[in-house]
Scaffold this active site. Structure first.
Site, short mmCIF file in Angstrom:
data_model
loop_
_atom_site.label_atom_id
_atom_site.label_comp_id
_atom_site.label_asym_id
_atom_site.label_seq_id
_atom_site.Cartn_x
_atom_site.Cartn_y
_atom_site.Cartn_z
N PRO A 178 0.73 -1.56 -0.41
CA PRO A 178 -0.18 0.04 -0.02
C PRO A 178 0.55 0.87 -0.21
O PRO A 178 1.79 1.28 0.39
CB PRO A 178 -0.68 -0.13 0.92
N ASN A 179 0.31 2.51 -0.57
CA ASN A 179 1.24 3.52 -0.74
C ASN A 179 2.25 3.82 -1.79
O ASN A 179 2.75 5.11 -2.05
CB ASN A 179 1.13 4.18 0.46
N ARG B 154 5.23 12.51 -3.18
CA ARG B 154 5.74 13.04 -1.91
C ARG B 154 6.41 11.90 -0.96
O ARG B 154 7.29 11.01 -1.31
CB ARG B 154 4.25 12.66 -0.91
N TYR C 186 10.94 8.90 1.19
CA TYR C 186 11.45 7.67 0.24
C TYR C 186 11.43 8.03 -0.87
O TYR C 186 11.71 7.30 -2.06
CB TYR C 186 9.97 7.36 -0.51
N ASN D 83 8.12 -5.46 -0.52
CA ASN D 83 8.00 -4.26 0.05
C ASN D 83 6.82 -4.59 0.35
O ASN D 83 5.64 -3.69 -0.31
CB ASN D 83 7.95 -3.12 -0.82
N ALA E 274 3.31 -0.71 4.85
CA ALA E 274 2.45 -0.68 5.57
C ALA E 274 2.07 -1.95 7.06
O ALA E 274 2.08 -2.41 8.24
CB ALA E 274 1.40 0.38 6.39
N GLU F 61 12.43 -9.59 2.33
CA GLU F 61 11.99 -8.69 2.16
C GLU F 61 12.67 -7.38 2.12
O GLU F 61 13.40 -7.41 2.33
CB GLU F 61 11.30 -8.65 3.81
N HIS G 192 12.25 -2.85 2.87
CA HIS G 192 11.93 -1.44 2.76
C HIS G 192 12.62 -0.67 2.01
O HIS G 192 14.34 -0.27 2.41
CB HIS G 192 11.85 -1.08 4.55
N ARG H 7 13.09 4.54 12.56
CA ARG H 7 11.63 5.50 12.66
C ARG H 7 11.15 4.70 13.96
O ARG H 7 11.46 4.79 14.77
CB ARG H 7 11.17 4.94 11.66
O1 CA2 Z 1 10.52 2.08 3.67
C1 CA2 Z 1 9.86 1.26 3.21
O2 CA2 Z 1 9.58 0.33 2.03
C2 CA2 Z 1 8.02 0.97 3.91
O3 CA2 Z 1 7.73 0.20 3.83
C3 CA2 Z 1 7.05 2.50 3.13
C4 CA2 Z 1 5.72 2.24 3.99
C5 CA2 Z 1 5.55 2.25 5.31
O4 CA2 Z 1 4.45 1.92 5.85
C6 CA2 Z 1 7.08 1.15 5.90
O5 CA2 Z 1 6.80 1.89 7.92
C7 CA2 Z 1 8.16 1.50 5.25
C8 CA2 Z 1 4.87 2.89 3.42
C9 CA2 Z 1 5.11 3.29 2.07
C10 CA2 Z 1 4.11 5.16 1.33
O6 CA2 Z 1 4.53 5.54 0.53
C11 CA2 Z 1 4.72 6.59 0.58
C12 CA2 Z 1 5.80 7.72 -0.57
C13 CA2 Z 1 5.72 8.52 -1.39
C14 CA2 Z 1 4.44 9.36 -0.64
C15 CA2 Z 1 3.72 8.84 0.56
C16 CA2 Z 1 4.75 7.36 1.23
#
Ligand code: CA2
Length: 144
Positions: free
Chosen positions: A10-11, A18, A23, A74, A77, A99, A101, A108
């Site tokens: 997700p996301n 963003r 990221y 990946n 969340a 896995e 990230h 974090r």
């Molecule tokens: O660090 C990672 O790859 C995560 O898997 C990314 C997840 C986060 O919930 C994990 O704790 C760590 C979130 C992905 C959200 O990606 C976005 C990218 C751009 C803007 C907003 C969110």
């Protein structure tokens, strides 16, 4: 040719739009291209998928049990919450799952420090941005 499935949760479709400080500036399209290029270099087929829905990820993990040689995931969340993804990975054992990230989840918020996926993964790479996906592909290709 053996296939490795690269799954993003997700996301991650928002990558590059963003939160660049966390990221980075590369988009999901960029990351998926990087994975396919690395696959070509390693001599494996790479298929990439992304979903914001936990059930899609569970379905794809189950499918991979029949048709892939490994999975790079990946889970976003869902890493921190999903017993369903943990169970799906257990169910396809011994298919290797790596896995990844983008961010260093241990540097974090405390709620990101625990991964439900890590105990059923062959390994976990975090904090190296998109490079982590290529390292995970190399690690899986070395086991094939
Ligand atoms: O660090 C990672 O790859 C995560 O898997 C990314 C997840 C986060 O919930 C994990 O704790 C760590 C979130 C992905 C959200 O990606 C976005 C990218 C751009 C803007 C907003 C969110």
């Amino acid at each position: 040719m053996k296939k490795i499935l690269v799954l993003n949760g997700p996301n991650l479709n928002l990558l590059g739009t963003r939160e660049p400080a966390v990221y980075g500036r590369e988009t999901l399209v960029d990351v998926e291209r990087l994975c396919r290029d690395e696959g070509a270099r390693l001599g494996v087929e790479v298929e990439c998928r992304q979903s914001n829905h936990e059930g899609d990820l569970v379905d794809w993990i189950q499918e991979a049990g029949d048709k892939a040689a490994g999975i790079v995931i990946n889970p976003g969340a869902y890493s921190h919450t999903s017993i369903a993804i943990h169970d799906a990975i257990r169910a396809i054992a011994p298919l290797p799952v790596a896995e990844v990230h983008l961010s260093n989840i241990h540097a974090r918020e405390p709620f990101r420090h625990v991964s439900m996926v890590a105990p059923v993964a062959v390994g976990m790479i975090c904090g190296f941005g998109p490079l982590g996906y290529t390292l995970a592909l190399q690690a899986l290709a070395a086991r094939l």
